[in-house]
Design an enzyme around this catalytic site. Sequence first.
Site, PDB file in Angstrom:
ATOM      1  N   ASP A 151      10.663  -2.593  -0.836  1.00  0.00           N
ATOM      2  CA  ASP A 151       9.569  -2.636   0.123  1.00  0.00           C
ATOM      3  C   ASP A 151      10.070  -2.258   1.512  1.00  0.00           C
ATOM      4  OD1 ASP A 151       6.828  -3.437   0.968  1.00  0.00           O
ATOM      5  OD2 ASP A 151       7.968  -4.908   2.127  1.00  0.00           O
ATOM      6  N   HIS A 208      12.069   2.477   4.298  1.00  0.00           N
ATOM      7  CA  HIS A 208      12.453   3.360   5.399  1.00  0.00           C
ATOM      8  C   HIS A 208      12.876   2.595   6.638  1.00  0.00           C
ATOM      9  CE1 HIS A 208       8.176   2.531   5.742  1.00  0.00           C
ATOM     10  NE2 HIS A 208       8.299   2.707   7.034  1.00  0.00           N
ATOM     11  N   ASP A 254      -1.335  -0.571  -1.665  1.00  0.00           N
ATOM     12  CA  ASP A 254      -1.558  -0.976  -0.279  1.00  0.00           C
ATOM     13  C   ASP A 254      -2.295   0.101   0.517  1.00  0.00           C
ATOM     14  OD1 ASP A 254       0.528   0.771  -0.401  1.00  0.00           O
ATOM     15  OD2 ASP A 254       1.967  -0.496   0.654  1.00  0.00           O
TER      16      ASP A 254
END
Length: 1538
Positions: free
Chosen positions: A529, A532, A630
């Site tokens: 999760d 980045h 999401d």
Amino acid sequence: MSLQAKQVRVLVLRDMEQLGRTLFRLDQGFELQFRLGPTLQGKHVRVQTNYPAPGEHFERHTFRALDWHNPTGREDDSDKFCSLDLQIAGSYQYNFGHGHEEKSGGGYVVVDPVLLAGADNHHVHLDCITIQTYLSKCLGHLDDWPDRLRVAKESGYNMIHFTPLQTLGKSRSCYSLADQLSLNPEFSPPGKNYTWTDVGELVQKLKKEWNMICITDVVYNHTATNSPWIKEHPECGYNLVNSPHLRPAWVLDRAIWHMTCNMADAKYAANGLPAQVQNEGHLNAIRDVLWGQVFPKIKLWEFFQVRIESAVEEFRDLLADGEKPDQKKTGGKQGLKIIQDPKFRRFGNEVDMDSALETFVPHSHSTQAILEACNRLWGRLEGINKEQYQQMIHHQEKAANCIVGNVVYERLTDHGPKLGPVTRKDPIVPRYFTFPFEETSLEDDLKMTDQPDKACHFLAHNGWVMGDDPLRNFAEPGSNVYIRRELICWGDSVKLRYGDKPDDCPYLWTHMQKYTEITAKHFAGVRLDNCHSTPLHVAEHMLSAARAVRPNLYVIAELFTGSELIDNVFVNRLGITSLVREAMSAGDSHEEGRLVYRYGGEPVGAFVQPSLRPLVPSIAHAMFLDVTHDNECPIQLRSAYDSLPSSAIVSMACCCSGSTRGYDEMVPHQISVVKEERFYPKWNPDAKASSPGEVNLKTGIIAGKLALNKMHQDLASKGFNQVYVDQVDEDVVAVTRHCPSTHQSVVAVCRTAFHNPKHHQYRKEVPPMFIPGKIDEVVLEARVIDRQAGTYKKCEKYINGMPEYTVEIKEHIQLKDSGVVKHAGVTSKGSSEFVQEIVFERLTPGSVIAFRVSLDPRAQELVGVIRHHLIQFSPKYKLGSLPDQHTPTILETPLAQIMSKLTLADMNMLLFRCDSEEQEEGGGCYNIPSWTSFKYGGMQGLMSVMADIRPKNDLGHPVCDNLRQGDWMIDYVSNRLVSRGGALGEVGKWLEGMFHYLKHIPRYLIPCYFDAILVGAYTTALDITFNKMSSFVQNGSTFVKLLALGSVQMCGVGSFPALPPLSLALPDVPYRLDKDTGKKEQCCVSLAAGLPHFSSGIFRCWGRDTFIALRGLMLVTGRHLEARNIILAFAGTLRHGLIPNLLGEGISARYNCRDAVWWWLQCIQDYCTLVPEGTAVLHCPVVRMYPHDDSEPHAPGTPFSFTQPLCDVIHEAMTRHMQGIDFRERNAGANIDMHMKDEGFNVVAKVNRYTGFVYGGNRFNCGTWMDKMGESDKARNKGMPATPRDGSAVEMVGLCKSAVRWLVELHKKGLFPHSSMKIQRDGKELKVSYEDWNHKIQVNFEKNFYVSHDEKDPDEKHPDLVHKRGIYKDSHGASSPWCDYQLRPNFCIAMVVAPELFTVERAWKALEVTEKKLLGPLGMKTLDPDDMVYCGVYDNALDNDNYNVARGFNYHQGPEWLWPIGYFLRAKLYFAKKLGKETYDQTVYLVKSILSQHYVHLERSSWKGLPELTNENGQNCPFSCESQAWSISTVLEVLHDM
């Protein structure tokens, strides 16, 4: 026999090449070979990797060196490699260095995991994965999970992704975890306390009983604000104690909080700013309050400024005390430096006093001077403080814009949350820091910053920054994200501060590693999760810990870097298996189809790739989802009808596919990871459509998704890895998946519905489709339809979908039973391709139809037969093969057996022959209109082109187009050989037999199978070719073999005999019947000088070129008999004691070169030395074509011809030179040379009676290899040789010495009957012994050729002409004495053939000068660049008034010729060995490094040759022969010497 050869990938290392942003993906079981690129060959290269040795565990920072293997054990580094047998999944680093460079290059390889499922632990290929995401908190008690998860099983998914199962934070976000180590207690019903063990047992049950693989998230970047452990260990977050650089941002954050309180309490009403922000005026009022009240009050610039008074006072005291700057710190350079206060206090910045003392120097020690210096410092500091103030104003402008933008999104825009009035619960903007204390005034808040026990609990929240550098941590010093309010903040989470290593925050690293190990123990994979924004070194460490628990860990991530190269950094360092990609990112169906093509598979009809091939960069493996969990709901953005066709497009991608729970049930809103608290419905096959807590196949598009998922898994497991995407019209996308072994296809035609068909006007007609092959069945046809089951009403307890829609579906039906297809007609596209035309009737928006397509039965059979016959080349063709029921006789014999009857001369015809050679036979090389011709008529012409096409699968190339359009190229290949008859004709018939099948398969498959047939035939031909050569070639490196092919390329038999006839008494001479007269004629192999210019007719054979190339191309390769015939044929043409320059079959020979006879003699010597019992050639009969100098040519057996042994011919040549040769060329004039002046036709070749040096020529002719004759009237160089090299040319003296010495030795052994020569001198007969001649040359050589470092050297006759010392002259006694002193590479030839002439130390120094001045990338400069007439660019077409270059006059005055480099390197090796092992080893590395450039050129050359010359610095010369015999030969000789 295995159907799959071991897969080997080759990574070529290039010096200074850093590939950290290049992705290389490999499967387990692959072998990775590292090989040296040209910049590294010849160097001591060390390759290191952190891939563990067998039996060892992976340690990221532990590297080991790999051992080099050289299969040939000698020669060159072209085959040298070190390797890894990849058996463990993960990310592995390699680096390499040489000399003192530890790391001069490096990169990563990612090895994919092997996923297993079922009780039998069967392998689930990555492309088979169909995944569904579940919000764990919506699953209820663990006891209810099977009923809710069964929806995934019954929908055909084979992987479940769970959001985190840990205890959630107070926000209830799935990704804000209060405790990473504890299972969410909500999963335990009253009276039970489930643990991770129970979860693990459920996961195992799903794996074994449902064939379901389970993965879950790991969240490393943040923890919930209410995590108990963060309160106990605030050092794990970014707080004002461990991160004081955040203090100004915290101050701003508190000020904005108090602005929130004031707005909520209506304290800004007078400013026009109410609590309810509703319009642009209110937004402007926010700006006014910020700039008028907030920013001025907190004065953030003071945190970055200097307190000027105290700084100047300190400076004044230092000056008064006479202090001087520390020069070690300043380096004597002026420039004021400011030291940022590490605690970030107001006016805490300090002046670096050493830099101040260096910069503001008083002109004296007087008080006034000191005061002036202080004033200057004061002024500079005021300027610096002003700069800091302006910088902060810029930051505040950005902050104000971000605050207002946030307010607009949260309170005004339609797609935002519409939060309503500003309250303490819903502040004007989210807070950036925690504040776990009672509310006080701003002034009191600010006092807490100086109280560490409180300041340590002011923790920075996490979030994400639009467009930020993902490789930078935005919370670390140097980032202004928090002060500029650029963070899109997650107020429920604290950003974690790991530091650089575990010791920097031991509790956090230990805690998160335990969390990781728990996860890896129970789940097959993880989703990273917020990947980045997760520090890479942290994720690396954690994933290493995870893989220690579960080696085949499946890792996925969704990256938002905006750059594929940066994506690769994450994939490489973390070993990410799949990157999440989303169909919702496509704005239309065209883009959706493009994504399918982008994310996997080869093009349909792709070429068969070899199992050993270069490692090429990959794109990250995709997990292609119709929507992620999401993101916004597609029904809201597109239409409910699009759910099925877009899902079908995604399912047809050759990669992972999947969705999120709720999509298939057509839930018409985003299922919020934060706010959603309802449960997922359970599976009930008998549930009613109106039941919100239950679902079945009639719910939403579940039935359609089940069919699509099964099809997706079936396609991947059965090898349908070729993809074609066709945009039929603006809404219809057809995706083809094709199996390259069975040639079955599945074609899915999807009509998207991005707009609701009830409100959008779609076209009524859908264009017909033409599907090649035979449609076996309709795999499925489905559409989204309305039904009467009530309208959607959001259920309070369950996450329910829209009951008014379902899917109408049929599976595995015949085409005639389709309700979508109106008409299906069969048409023929030529004799080999059948096409079905599909006319659609009810392909409505929201529809999908998928066809299973086979080749028509006859084509299927023929493809199977072709594959059957290809098995002899590779077992990989066994799959899909069919035995040939009616095998032609020729195909019953393996091709290797047929080809074994070919001679090497036949191989010249099979593989090579340039256009002029083909034209001589009445043909030509194959030409593709509007493109070009192949370089060769033989197989190499095609293979050179296919070598570029095949790896790229460039099916749009003109060659592929030509093959699809017709049989012309196919027929050319076979007919060319069949027409030759004999053994070559048999090969042609074999190809013809294969091509008979090929012509009757679908045209789109012809390029692939044509290539497969030719590759098999070509590699077989190469194997047989090398087996017919010497052991040196058979056991040699790839480089050696490539060079040895030059022998086949250059040595052939044309339509007309190129060599004069040999003695009829000579055994083993090849004969053939003249096709015109039917008479028997000799057909000896001749050697072409170069391609394409010197390959046919009278310009094919040249004496000098032949014998410079003969040693390497014929003796070294083992072609002894053919070499003998060439030697004897030229011997028969001896005239005036010379052999011809241009042979012209002997009849039209020109005797205008002085050196060819010496190269011929050198070859005879080499033949005697290298060939077993080679001295027997000395007694072979030679038919003298010219019994006397003035005779007409006579053929063998005619009355005037006579025969003598070769040894006597040799003796005659030597005697004639000793006597002195002086004649005028026959037919002198423009008929034989239109450029030469009259004097140039006079040929002189003699021996100096005092030195023994052979000499001759004049300034109007050029008797050596540097034979350019001027051709320009405009430049007035016509008829003038550019390099006459008259006198004694150094290489000729060396060659002469070599011959004389050899004859002396032969005579002593009784192998040569002559010890002396009888000549006439001054009217008397005189005997001159070979031994005396040999001695004279030996004692006089260095005396006359060496240019000493001694300026008073008594042997130097022209000291005024010396411009370089320590070298050897290019000639002695030239008519232009300065020419003697020019530095050229010719003395290296003498060093090789007569090394005894040279003093070792002198020779070595001269070679060093030559290396420095003349060595180029591929060749040797033919003239010293320091010479006034040097010009390195050869342009034979240029005609201007420049004497030195017009019409290529500088042919040998600078351009870099390749063949001398062979002699240069051989000389280096010889003398290096004399100087000892260390020098020799260094020289070997140098030689390897130089030759690596030739290897690269040879490998890449479409001619598979080395050029005649290059322009300066290795630049291509368009006037050069593309492949030159002597260039290839001398390089091969170097490798032979090694």
